[in-house]
Structures are given as C-alpha cells and as structure tokens.
Design an enzyme around this catalytic site. Sequence first.
Site, PDB file in Angstrom:
ATOM      1  N   CYS A 108      29.743  27.324 -37.850  1.00 53.10           N
ATOM      2  CA  CYS A 108      28.714  26.311 -37.601  1.00 53.10           C
ATOM      3  C   CYS A 108      27.471  26.603 -38.700  1.00 53.10           C
ATOM      4  O   CYS A 108      27.804  26.690 -39.773  1.00 53.10           O
ATOM      5  CB  CYS A 108      27.882  27.282 -36.403  1.00 53.10           C
ATOM      6  SG  CYS A 108      26.926  25.944 -35.464  1.00 53.10           S
ATOM      7  N   ASP A 177      21.960  33.068 -31.627  1.00 54.50           N
ATOM      8  CA  ASP A 177      21.202  32.224 -30.903  1.00 54.50           C
ATOM      9  C   ASP A 177      20.464  33.438 -29.947  1.00 54.50           C
ATOM     10  O   ASP A 177      19.343  33.005 -29.699  1.00 54.50           O
ATOM     11  CB  ASP A 177      21.651  31.163 -30.272  1.00 54.50           C
ATOM     12  CG  ASP A 177      22.034  30.027 -31.108  1.00 54.50           C
ATOM     13  OD1 ASP A 177      21.336  29.219 -31.317  1.00 54.50           O
ATOM     14  OD2 ASP A 177      23.216  30.061 -31.776  1.00 54.50           O
TER      15      ASP A 177
END
Length: 274
Positions: A108, A177
């Site tokens: 990512c 996250d």
Amino acid sequence: MESLERVEKNIKDVKIQGAREIALYALKFLREFCKKNGFGLKFEVAAMILERARPTAVVLHNCLEIIKKEKKISTINELIKKLENSTKKISIIGQKIIPEEAKIMTHCHSGEALSVIKHANKIGKKISVIATITEPLHQGIKTVKELAKEKIPVTLISDNAIGFFIKNVDLVIVGSDAIRKEGFVNKIGTYLLALASKENEKPFFVVGNTLKFDKRKKLEIEERPGSEIYKKLKGVKIMNPAFDLVPWKYVEKIVTEKKIFNPNEIIKILSKNG
C-alpha cells in the site's frame, strides 16, 4: 475554505490516503471551520461527519477526542504540529531496523513507512524496494512513484506475487491505520503478507505514530463499494473490506516517533484503562 461536504467526499473517495494524512486534512479544515463557527453544535456535527467518513483509521478519532476536551484553536494547531513533526522523528528512529544493505518489501502507501525507507537512502544505505500494486485501488502506484523520484531502485508487483518474491527480501516494512492491543490494522492484504513473512522467516516491521494507538472498544472494518473490485456482476455479491487486523505474533517491532516498541510493550500500554 472547502465545504464540509467536499472534505467528507474527498476523504471517502480516498483522494486523501493514510490515517495520518486524513487527520491532517480534516484538522486543517476544522481549524478554519471553528474560527468561523466556534466549538458548539456545528463543530460536533462536523466532527461526527468527518470521523464517519473513514471509520477504521483512528488518528482523527483520537485528535477529535482531544479537541473536545480542550476546545481551542491552539489545540488543533498543536495536533497538526505533532503529526507533521512525528514523521521526521520516525524516519530517524526507524534507521535502527534497516541494515546497511537491504531489499525491502512494502504494501500500500504509507507516508510514515516511506519516510524510514527514504531516510535510509538519504544517509547512504544501499536499499531497494519491492512494492505491491495494492488492489483494488492501486495505492502502490503512488508508493513506487515516490521511491523512483528519490532514485531508489523499486519493483512493482501484483499482490498475488507476494509469495513468489518474499524469499528474496531481507525485511518487510508497512504502515498502520490503527494500533490495537489485539494487533495492528492496515490495508487489506497485509495479513497475507505477514503470513508469508513468518513462513519465510523475514522480519516484519510496523510503522506508526502514537496517535494511532487505538483504545476504542469496537473496531469497525470499513467496507468499500463492491464496484471498486468489479463494476457489475448479475447475481453475485461482491465484498470489499478495506483493512486487515494483523495479530502481533507476526510482528517483530513497531516504530513510532517516541521509540521502537516490541509487541508485548504495545499490548501492555493498550490494555491499561484510561
């Protein structure tokens, strides 16, 4: 100033990527919003709308909780400054995990994880990177473009090729996250990368500032539109979760702006009340 609706849409549509970046974008909007509207009901509504835009990432939630306790523009400014400064600190502290020569795999796009990699290159370490394209939105393209711009040797692979290439790397570095007592949360596909790393005895490192420490009782994994995977399939249900929760048993160390933690330290901190 952008409208609340526009800011919400930009966050929902992943035009702003990463938990830290989402928080910074929302905080800078709220700074101007609160100068105009104060910290009353309009602020409460705006905060709720922004937090719901991407419910899994915890940084904005933590920032909003701090602002609600101390409703001042200076509080917002301090949080923005903390987030902006944390990445530089992380990039320096993170050098302890990178050897003088290393082939790194990442998944990512994480500004914090990339800051560690970029700083390693800047100080003369001989590194190269294998980056996944990261389905279904291809956030890995942003990663490889940034690394190529820094003249760091980088190879782009499909997510499905992780098992093929993992044996050729020295370590894995990913962002986060949310950092929870049961594990860390990152882009979908991270769990499979962690499994492949463990199987091939490759050290797996997580990067994230301490505003990502998540004590929320419930973790909501964001479900993205199925159309991101495939536009239309008659009679077929498409599921598209945005994030994985990866257990700590797969993680070597966690790099923050304060220090490098081991998983047991994180579990202990996040198990405390308050």
